[in-house]
Structure formats: structure tokens, C-alpha cells
Design a protein around this motif. Structure first.
Motif, mmCIF file in Angstrom:
data_model
loop_
_atom_site.group_PDB
_atom_site.id
_atom_site.type_symbol
_atom_site.label_atom_id
_atom_site.label_comp_id
_atom_site.label_asym_id
_atom_site.label_seq_id
_atom_site.Cartn_x
_atom_site.Cartn_y
_atom_site.Cartn_z
ATOM 1 N N LEU A 100 -12.000 23.737 1.281
ATOM 2 C CA LEU A 100 -13.152 23.516 2.145
ATOM 3 C C LEU A 100 -14.423 23.878 1.391
ATOM 4 N N ASP A 101 -14.378 25.015 0.704
ATOM 5 C CA ASP A 101 -15.532 25.540 -0.023
ATOM 6 C C ASP A 101 -15.101 25.796 -1.465
ATOM 7 N N TYR A 102 -15.675 25.068 -2.397
ATOM 8 C CA TYR A 102 -15.279 25.231 -3.807
ATOM 9 C C TYR A 102 -15.680 26.584 -4.381
ATOM 10 N N GLU A 103 -16.556 27.295 -3.694
ATOM 11 C CA GLU A 103 -16.885 28.654 -4.120
ATOM 12 C C GLU A 103 -15.820 29.646 -3.665
ATOM 13 N N ASP A 104 -14.935 29.194 -2.798
ATOM 14 C CA ASP A 104 -13.855 30.043 -2.282
ATOM 15 C C ASP A 104 -12.558 29.225 -2.257
ATOM 16 N N PRO A 105 -12.019 28.868 -3.434
ATOM 17 C CA PRO A 105 -10.849 27.982 -3.483
ATOM 18 C C PRO A 105 -9.593 28.580 -2.856
ATOM 19 N N GLY A 106 -9.561 29.898 -2.667
ATOM 20 C CA GLY A 106 -8.421 30.509 -2.017
ATOM 21 C C GLY A 106 -8.526 30.529 -0.504
ATOM 22 N N GLY A 107 -9.626 30.012 0.032
ATOM 23 C CA GLY A 107 -9.840 30.022 1.464
ATOM 24 C C GLY A 107 -9.277 28.788 2.153
ATOM 25 N N GLU A 108 -9.930 28.388 3.226
ATOM 26 C CA GLU A 108 -9.452 27.277 4.048
ATOM 27 C C GLU A 108 -9.378 25.979 3.238
ATOM 28 N N ARG A 109 -8.396 25.143 3.576
ATOM 29 C CA ARG A 109 -8.222 23.853 2.912
ATOM 30 C C ARG A 109 -8.461 22.712 3.893
ATOM 31 N N ILE A 110 -8.873 21.583 3.346
ATOM 32 C CA ILE A 110 -8.992 20.358 4.125
ATOM 33 C C ILE A 110 -8.229 19.266 3.389
ATOM 34 N N THR A 111 -8.088 18.114 4.014
ATOM 35 C CA THR A 111 -7.366 17.019 3.370
ATOM 36 C C THR A 111 -8.264 15.799 3.206
ATOM 37 N N ILE A 112 -8.038 15.092 2.101
ATOM 38 C CA ILE A 112 -8.706 13.831 1.801
ATOM 39 C C ILE A 112 -7.657 12.728 1.879
ATOM 40 N N ALA A 113 -7.864 11.774 2.770
ATOM 41 C CA ALA A 113 -6.912 10.681 2.957
ATOM 42 C C ALA A 113 -7.131 9.611 1.897
ATOM 43 N N VAL A 114 -6.034 9.159 1.294
ATOM 44 C CA VAL A 114 -6.078 8.181 0.209
ATOM 45 C C VAL A 114 -5.140 7.023 0.541
ATOM 46 N N LYS A 115 -5.587 5.810 0.265
ATOM 47 C CA LYS A 115 -4.751 4.621 0.438
ATOM 48 C C LYS A 115 -4.904 3.745 -0.792
ATOM 49 N N VAL A 116 -3.790 3.405 -1.422
ATOM 50 C CA VAL A 116 -3.804 2.704 -2.710
ATOM 51 C C VAL A 116 -3.209 1.313 -2.542
ATOM 52 N N TYR A 167 0.834 -1.195 0.000
ATOM 53 C CA TYR A 167 0.000 0.000 0.000
ATOM 54 C C TYR A 167 0.873 1.252 0.000
ATOM 55 N N ARG A 168 0.321 2.333 -0.537
ATOM 56 C CA ARG A 168 0.918 3.652 -0.383
ATOM 57 C C ARG A 168 -0.190 4.643 -0.017
ATOM 58 N N CYS A 169 0.169 5.650 0.758
ATOM 59 C CA CYS A 169 -0.818 6.568 1.315
ATOM 60 C C CYS A 169 -0.406 8.013 1.085
ATOM 61 N N ALA A 170 -1.391 8.891 1.059
ATOM 62 C CA ALA A 170 -1.137 10.328 0.956
ATOM 63 C C ALA A 170 -2.366 11.086 1.414
ATOM 64 N N ASP A 171 -2.146 12.333 1.786
ATOM 65 C CA ASP A 171 -3.230 13.270 2.068
ATOM 66 C C ASP A 171 -3.277 14.281 0.931
ATOM 67 N N ILE A 172 -4.453 14.416 0.314
ATOM 68 C CA ILE A 172 -4.643 15.316 -0.823
ATOM 69 C C ILE A 172 -5.392 16.557 -0.358
ATOM 70 N N GLU A 173 -4.878 17.737 -0.707
ATOM 71 C CA GLU A 173 -5.533 18.975 -0.306
ATOM 72 C C GLU A 173 -6.647 19.350 -1.283
ATOM 73 N N VAL A 174 -7.770 19.795 -0.716
ATOM 74 C CA VAL A 174 -8.892 20.300 -1.510
ATOM 75 C C VAL A 174 -9.460 21.526 -0.791
#
Length: 504
Positions: free
Chosen positions: A72-88, A63-70
Motif C-alpha cells: 500500500l505504502d512503498y515507504e512501509d513495504p512490511g505494512g498493508e498490501r493491495i492487489t493490482i489486477a492484470v489481464k494478458v 487471456y490469462r489473469c492474476a492479482d499481483i500484490e504490492v
């Protein structure tokens, strides 16, 4: 007329609201074209997210893992970010691409799913695909929803409300409001951005980050809702999509509840029939008699819980209902349910208590998952509701007409969403996803949680929907060892599109 519900249990609401013949073909099946190089460009303003280079790390064997940034609000992409955890999970052979998976929920962990991936996918898939599990926003190892801690949940799940009295109904509203306020306080701004549309946009970012021009995807239950929205929003990025246990995207909250009430009733009748065809079934006579006996047991437990081995937690009617619900998801659990009911009749509620705890994801130490509130938070942003006591009472009576077993436990659910701090503005309407390649939609004829009619409807709505039918029991069809397995494997690996209407 059946008696409308008086008692409601928070625990039952949590479980309800969150578990062969080959058809002939006259001509060779068509093939899906291989993914085109490059794919659609990143949406304007989101280029940084689509082109990010995450830090992949080895995690567990293969397995390999990473946190992907996206955003928080797609109407404000320059604002706060959150992470989506991925495991492959790396392909056993030479990979032809990446297969994204979603186990459902909403709130199911794709990371947990991919950690047991050989229990879900066939060997052909595992040889040919890197399998990508991800925790959607609000869930698990991603930036997650937080509501009550385990001690608070233990108290909340053990609370019973008599909604037919003014005081009881107000107590239900007040308790639900307090729960929603805790979600807002402990989660922060994320509580207003865990809707499926936002999760769909996250999925397209993930597709790009792992290097795929088009999305290959296998979604179960709620995962079909997510997949259908992906096809609608990003038709040019659709590769091979399989949607098993379809949720009709056009249905509103009340229609969903009525469909599930009928679905669980049909599934329980199938269980009773199977039980009575064997030996030592605790439900005697015919199917209607078995339903009557189950209702009688529930009524008795509501008045007099049965000892479970834990003096502080005897088995009550909510525990039996939870046990029934979770067992209907998989016919392999039916013997366990039969045994639990038989033990209950003998004065032993321990098996029912165990199944109820399993349904609520409670461990032996009394702990619940930290992201337990994700189901409600996501669901409530997807489905607008109105808290109208008279209308809910009328609906509760209708649900009890649909099923004298499940109906009395399935009403007044609008209170749960109507008291959340953020209200839905979503519009429930059909999804056509014009311009996509063929999308497989799978329905099981006696599926309790996603009735077969929903699969028929989704396949009809999608401009390229291909309906596959599994004549069987349980929730979802892939992996049951029928012609559905071969059709899905051939579609994902070879691009072979099965005949619309294939059934087994």
C-alpha cells in the motif's frame, strides 16, 4: 471582456477533469538493442514482491489473469498490501516479449482496454507481443477507490453552484468537502496512496513478475505521464516506450487547465469548420458565428432545459457541454454531435442527454462505475492546489478570455482537490530520464485534451525523446491510419527508431 463564470456544474467538472506524408530519411534508422538478460535487481526491501509467483488463471479465450500484490505504502513495504489486477492477451504468434498498455485517465482500466485490444493495436503487434493490461491502484478490479454510490452521484452531478455569491461558493466548498469525506470513509488508507509515483513503482513490480528484464510500454494521455515517470525512476529498466498524447510533466494545475481550455477551443473550431463545409450543419455562417451560436444555445439551456424524453432529466447546458467535450475526442463522433445540436434546436434534447450520460459513464439504468472517484483521487495527489477565492476568480476570468465557450465551465477546479482529505506534496518539474534508450513521444496538432505543445515539451525534456507529429484532430494519434502507426509498429516490433520530427 467576456463574462466570468457564475454557474458551475459538478457534472461538467467531472468530464473536464477525466475522453499523410512520410518524412524522408537520409540514413538507415538505428535499432534499439534487445533487452538485456536479468535486468536491474529488485529495490532493497521489495524482493518478496518482485519475486512473487502469482496464480495465473485462464480467463476468457486467449487471456490469462492474476492479482499481483504490492505494498500500500512503498515507504512501509512490511505494512498493508493491495492487489493490482492484470489481464494478458496471448500473442497470436511466437511472442518476443510483453507489451504493457495504459489507456489514460487517470483512472482508465487497462483490463478493459486489453479486452478490446484488436481495436487499439495493429496485427504486427498482436502477433509478436503478449499484451498486458492492468488496472492501476485505485482503479477497476485492483484495490479501488470508492466515493459516492450511483444515487449520490446522480444528485451530485445535477447540482449547480453560483460561485459568484458567498452562499453559492460556500455551498460548492461544502459539497466538495462532503464528496472528499465520502472518498476517505469508503476507500480507507488507499485514498492517500493512489499517486502516480506509487503506480509507477507498481508497474516495475509487474514488469518483473511477468518475467521481463525491461519494460516495453504503450501509454496514451495520462499513460504518458505514468510512462515518463517510469523512465525517470527506472531508467535501467526501460526498453521500448511509446507515449501518445503527451502530458507535460512540468506543468502545475493551473497551467494544465489553461492548456486544456485552449486545446478544446481549438478542437471545437476545427469541428465547426468541418461541419460548415458539409451540408445541413446546425451552426451557420463562419466559425466565429458558429461559436457565438453555441454560446447562445448554452445560455438558453442554462435558463430553460429542453425535454429529453425523461421528464426528470431534461437536457441543460451542462449536458451540451459534456456532449461537446466527449465528441471532440474522436472526429468519428463529430456527425453525432452535429445531429445532437440540430435536434436540440428542434426541441429534442434526447441525443444530447445520451452523449452526456456516455461522457459520465452512466448506463441506462442510472448506474455509474463504482470506482468513479479514482480520477479525482489520483489527480489530486499529483497536483498541489491552493483554494484562494480571489485567485480562482482571476483565473476564471483568464480562462474565459482564452475561450468564451469552454472557459466559463472550467474555473474553480482547485476546490475539488483542495477539499480532498489528503493533500498533495508532489513537485511538478521537468523529467529528463537520463540514460534511457530512445522514447517515442507523439503529439496531435489539434488534440483537445493534451495540446500538441505538451508533446513538444515532453520530447524536449526527455534526454532521449523522439517527437512524432500527427497533423490531425482528436485525442491521441496511434490508430488513425497515418505514418504514426507504421512508425510505432516498426519501433515496437523491429526496434527501428523513426527520425526525430517525423510528421504526417
Amino acid at each position: 471582456m467576456p463574462t466570468p463564470p457564475r454557474r458551475l456544474w459538478s457534472a461538467v467538472a467531472a468530464v473536464f477533469a477525466g475522453v499523410a506524408l512520410l518524412a524522408g530519411c537520409a540514413a538507415p534508422a538505428p535499432l534499439v538493442q534487445p533487452p538485456a538478460a536479468g535486468g536491474a535487481p529488485a529495490p532493497e526491501g521489495l524482493e518478496e514482491f518482485y519475486s512473487q509467483q502469482p496464480e495465473w488463471a485462464e480467463c476468457d479465450s486467449n487471456y490469462r489473469c492474476a492479482d499481483i500484490e504490492v505494498p500500500l505504502d512503498y515507504e512501509d513495504p512490511g505494512g498493508e498490501r493491495i492487489t493490482i489486477a492484470v489481464k494478458v492477451f496471448a500473442a497470436v504468434g511466437e511472442p518476443m516479449g510483453s507489451l504493457f498498455v495504459n489507456p489514460g485517465g487517470p483512472g482508465g482500466s487497462g483490463i478493459e482496454m486489453v479486452e478490446s485490444i484488436d481495436a487499439y493495436l495493429g496485427s504486427d503487434i498482436l502477433r509478436n507481443y503478449d499484451v498486458v493490461g492492468f488496472d492501476p491502484r485505485g482503479v477497476g478490479q485492483s484495490t479501488a477507490v470508492r466515493c459516492y454510490d450511483s444515487a449520490q452521484l446522480e444528485e451530485w452531478y445535477g447540482t449547480e453552484f453560483d460561485v459568484e455569491t458567498d452562499a453559492g461558493f460556500q455551498a460548492f466548498v461544502d459539497g466538495s468537502t462532503a464528496y472528499g469525506e465520502a472518498c476517505a470513509e469508503n476507500t480507507g488508507p488507499l485514498i492517500g496512496h493512489v499517486d502516480t509515483i506509487s503506480a509507477t513503482r507498481d508497474l516495475d513490480v509487474l514488469r518483473a513478475v511477468v518475467g521481463e528484464a525491461q519494460l516495453t510500454y504503450l501509454g496514451f494521455s495520462y499513460g504518458t505521464f505514468l510512462g515518463a515517470h517510469y523512465a525517470e525512476l527506472f531508467p535501467e529498466n526501460v526498453g521500448r516506450l511509446v507515449l501518445d498524447g503527451a502530458v507535460d510533466p512540468a506543468l502545475g494545475y493551473g497551467e494544465i487547465v489553461r492548456g486544456q481550455t485552449a486545446g478544446f477551443d481549438l478542437a471545437y473550431r476545427s469541428f465547426v469548420e468541418d461541419c460548415q463545409a458539409g451540408t445541413d450543419c446546425p451552426l451557420t455562417g463562419d466559425v466565429e458565428s458558429g461559436i457565438d451560436q453555441t454560446v447562445a444555445i448554452l445560455e438558453q439551456l442554462a435558463d430553460t432545459p429542453v425535454a429529453s424524453g425523461d421528464p426528470d432529466r431534461p437536457a441543460n447546458d451542462a449536458d451540451l457541454m459534456n456532449s461537446i467535450i466527449v465528441s471532440l475526442y474522436n472526429p468519428a463522433s463529430w456527425p453525432t454531435l452535429s445531429s445532437a445540436i440540430a435536434a436540440l434546436q428542434d426541441g429534442d434534447g434526447s441525443q444530447v442527454r445520451f452523449l452526456s450520460d456516455y461522457a459520465l459513464d452512466r448506463d441506462e439504468d442510472g448506474n455509474y462505475p463504482e470506482d468513479q472517484g479514482a480520477f479525482r483521487a489520483i489527480d489530486c495527489l499529483d497536483y498541489p492546489v491552493e483554494v484562494d477565492r480571489d485567485a480562482m476568480r482571476a483565473e476564471a476570468e483568464e480562462l474565459t478570455e482564452i475561450s468564451r465557450l469552454f472557459g466559463p465551465y472550467n474555473g474553480y477546479g482547485e476546490v475539488g482537490c483542495g477539499t480532498m482529505p489528503v493533500q498533495s506534496t508532489a513537485v511538478r518539474e521537468p523529467i529528463a530520464a537520463e540514460g534511457t534508450p530512445p522514447i517515442l513521444v507523439i503529439g496531435t496538432t489539434r488534440d483537445p485534451a493534451t495540446p500538441y505543445e505538451w508533446a513538444e515539451s515532453m520530447a524536449d525534456q526527455l534526454s532521449s525523446g523522439v517527437l512524432l507529429t500527427y497533423d490531425g484532430d482528436g485525442h491521441t494519434a496511434y490508430g488513425a491510419g497515418s505514418c504514426i502507426d507504421d512508425a510505432v509498429d516498426d519501433f515496437l516490433v523491429e526496434g527501428t527508431v523513426p527520425d526525430d520530427g517525423l510528421s504526417c
